[in-house]
Design an enzyme around this catalytic site. Structure first.
Site, mmCIF file in Angstrom:
data_model
loop_
_atom_site.group_PDB
_atom_site.id
_atom_site.type_symbol
_atom_site.label_atom_id
_atom_site.label_comp_id
_atom_site.label_asym_id
_atom_site.label_seq_id
_atom_site.Cartn_x
_atom_site.Cartn_y
_atom_site.Cartn_z
ATOM 1 N N HIS A 1 0.625 -1.245 -0.040
ATOM 2 C CA HIS A 1 -0.036 0.041 0.058
ATOM 3 C C HIS A 1 1.062 1.199 -0.072
ATOM 4 O O HIS A 1 1.731 1.398 0.562
ATOM 5 C CB HIS A 1 -0.694 -0.212 1.211
ATOM 6 N N LYS B 1 6.385 6.204 7.696
ATOM 7 C CA LYS B 1 6.039 5.363 8.834
ATOM 8 C C LYS B 1 6.984 5.006 9.551
ATOM 9 O O LYS B 1 8.019 4.613 8.853
ATOM 10 C CB LYS B 1 5.159 4.065 8.176
ATOM 11 N N ASP C 1 -6.726 -6.128 -1.968
ATOM 12 C CA ASP C 1 -5.105 -6.397 -2.157
ATOM 13 C C ASP C 1 -5.035 -7.316 -3.281
ATOM 14 O O ASP C 1 -3.805 -7.395 -3.869
ATOM 15 C CB ASP C 1 -4.479 -6.785 -1.089
ATOM 16 N N TYR D 1 1.891 1.085 14.047
ATOM 17 C CA TYR D 1 2.655 2.284 13.453
ATOM 18 C C TYR D 1 2.263 3.794 13.375
ATOM 19 O O TYR D 1 1.182 3.767 13.882
ATOM 20 C CB TYR D 1 2.732 1.683 12.037
#
Length: 183
Positions: free
Chosen positions: A64, A73, A172, A133
């Site tokens: 992603h 991130k 996905d 995250y």
């Protein structure tokens, strides 16, 4: 207190971070984030959102990215183990389309810093995993992008054990390859 060990990767900007863990017969203590330590390591970011997910063995999330609102991130695992992957999508980068993977687990306590303009994904290797995250921009649901996890032009070597059935979202399963990206 709270110093970190920072390992650079062959792809510029990616960093694997190992915190100092203080343990004794009671258990352990560690700083999972200390702004000053990260600035000293060259990661001077303002994180605006923290996320957490739980997944079972065989779940593959990704690859992603956010298209117009890219995010830096800082990711880690607090339960279980995952194989975490970042793919360089930075325009003009010498390593465009290259990937780097790292095992993140509750046991090794490693963190992975992934700069803006990288695709990101992970595969759960343990029975369950909890993944957390920090992000430098908010999630914009209409700004999602993705790549096929098995795009041969990227060639991620996922450590999929024999007999493991991958569990992926419908979304996905439909992403295209890196050659189809219009950047």
């Amino acid at each position: 207190m709270g110093k970190i060990l920072v390992e650079t990767c062959e792809i510029e900007g990616l960093k694997v971070i190992t915190p100092t863990v203080f343990g004794d017969e009671r258990g352990y203590f560690m700083e999972t984030y200390n702004y000053k330590d990260y600035v000293d390591a060259g990661i001077d970011m303002e994180f605006v959102q923290d996320n957490q997910s739980a997944s079972k063995k065989g779940v593959l999330r990704g690859l992603h990215f956010q298209i117009h609102y890219p995010q830096d991130k800082l990711v880690r695992v607090i339960k279980g183990e995952v194989f975490d992957v970042a793919v360089d999508l930075r325009p003009g980068s010498a390593t465009y389309g290259k990937w780097h993977g790292v095992i993140l687990s509750a046991e090794n306590k490693k963190q992975f810093f992934i700069p803006k303009n990288f695709a990101h994904g992970f595969l759960v290797l343990s029975d369950t995993a909890e993944f957390v995250y920090k992000c430098t921009d908010f999630y914009h649901p209409n700004d999602e992008g993705g790549l096929a996890y098995d795009d041969p032009d990227i060639g991620v070597e996922w450590p999929i054990p024999e007999g493991m059935e991958l569990i992926m979202s419908e979304k996905d399963q439909k992403w295209g390859g890196i050659r189809e990206l219009v950047r």
